[in-house]
Structure formats: C-alpha cells, structure tokens
Write a protein that holds these residues in place. Structure first.
Motif: not given
Lengths: 114, 115
Positions: B37, A102, B47, B39, B45
């Motif tokens: 992702y 990631k 994951l 936001q 941001m």
C-alpha cells in the motif's frame, strides 16, 4: 460514488472526554474495519465487522467500542480518552474476504488527546 | 502470530531510476495474500499491488512489480522509472487466514524521489 467517508477529519480531546468517530460506506460492503496508525508505525486493527449486528476485536481493542446496526455505518466509540489514543484512525471496507479482495480506506481521522 | 518487517525506514531514488523496497514476513500458513500500500501525504491508503501466495508468478502493475520468494518469506517491491508522484510511505501487508480479510502491516518505508 463517495466510497468510505470518515468524520471528523481532525479532533482534539481532553483526557477523559468521549467521542464517536463516524464511518460510512456506500458500496454495500459487508466487511468493515477500524485501524489506528501511530507515528512511524503501520496500521493496527482495532475492531472489525463481517456484517450488520456482528463485530469482533482486533489487535488493539482496549479503550474502544463499536456497533454495526446497518451495513453502511460502523462508528468507533472512545469512552474515556487517554493520551495513548492519540493517533490517526482509518476506517476501511471490503465486499468479501474471498481472493484477498482489496480494502477501500477512508481518508482518516487525526485525533489528539491532551 | 504473523509478523511483517520492513527494515528500511527511509529510501531515496533519483527520478527515472529504479528502487526496491524490502519486506519480510513470518507465518505458518501456506495460503495467504501479500500487499503493498502507498500512503502519500494526503494520508489516503492506496493499493499498489497484490500477490497470492499460491501463485509462483510475480505480480506486476505497470511500473510496479514484486519479487516474491515464498521459501524465504520475502516480498520486495520494485518501482521502475520512478516519478515524483511516487514519493510516499509504502506499507507491506499480510492478509491473515480465515474469512475476515484482516491485514497485518509493516512499519513502512518512506520513499523520497529526487528530481
């Protein structure tokens, strides 16, 4: 652990001015990236680096420059600001690209060019 | 070149209900990774979930799961038991091949959660 830190958070530039967006990470990540996010759009890659001294262009590199003199820092330079560079800029880092690791993102820099 | 398409600019869901966000992509690669992702208004941001293309099993992270259809090049995100904190822009992303971990993002889906 601060992660990825970007400065400044906001900035207004006049056309033709120059500035540097700062990005630093304290995770000892080799890989660092600069993305821009235009209103209503996804992020687009500007430049990236796979280690100190190594940089390469992404999708939208025109009008920007980068350098990577240390593992921690990856500044983005705008030499002659243009209205088309009004955007939110994100810096990101990762330790390695193996196994789709990631990305860690900074909180972004909102830049307006007027 | 790879592309990622999110055809739903905005979605709305009632709190505690389930919603599915769509994503399609185009690639000629056989081995790749896909991501969702989140936001929120803070711009951070985050994951949400990751899927390896070589794995047939769909990824799951708590209330978030994906429906990965490799042949159809589809990668949808299902959010179960939606919460107010799920309200955000959601981006689908494709990891390009090679040793760089570059991501290609879709244009995003703005999710509203109604109380």
């Amino acid at each position: 652990n601060a992660g990825v830190t970007q400065t400044p958070k906001f900035r207004i530039l006049k056309i033709g001015q120059s500035m540097t967006l700062q990005c630093t990470q304290d995770m000892n990540h080799n890989y660092m990236y600069w993305y821009r996010q235009d209103p209503g759009m996804g992020l687009k890659l500007i430049y990236y680096s796979v280690g100190a001294g190594i940089t390469d262009k992404g999708e939208v590199p025109n009008g920007y420059n980068v350098s990577r003199s240390t593992t921690e820092d990856f500044p983005l330079r705008l030499e002659l600001a243009a209205p088309s560079q009004t955007s939110v800029y994100f810096c990101a880092s990762s330790y390695s690209p193996v196994e789709g690791e990631k990305l860690f993102f900074g909180s972004g820099t909102q830049l307006s060019v007027l | 070149a790879q592309t990622v398409t999110q055809s739903q600019p905005e979605m709305s869901v009632q709190e505690a209900e389930t919603v599915t966000l769509s994503c399609t992509y185009d690639t000629s690669e056989s081995d790749y990774y896909l991501f969702w992702y989140k936001q929120p208004p803070s711009r951070q941001m985050i994951l949400v979930i990751r899927q390896e293309a070589y794995k047939q099993q769909n990824a799951t992270e708590n209330r978030f799961s994906v429906n990965f259809q490799k042949a159809a090049k589809s990668f949808s995100l299902k959010i179960s038991d939606s919460q107010l904190g799920d309200a955000a822009m959601y981006f689908c992303a494709y990891r390009t091949g090679g040793a760089t971990n570059k991501l290609i993002f879709g244009t995003g889906t703005l999710l509203a959660v109604q109380p």
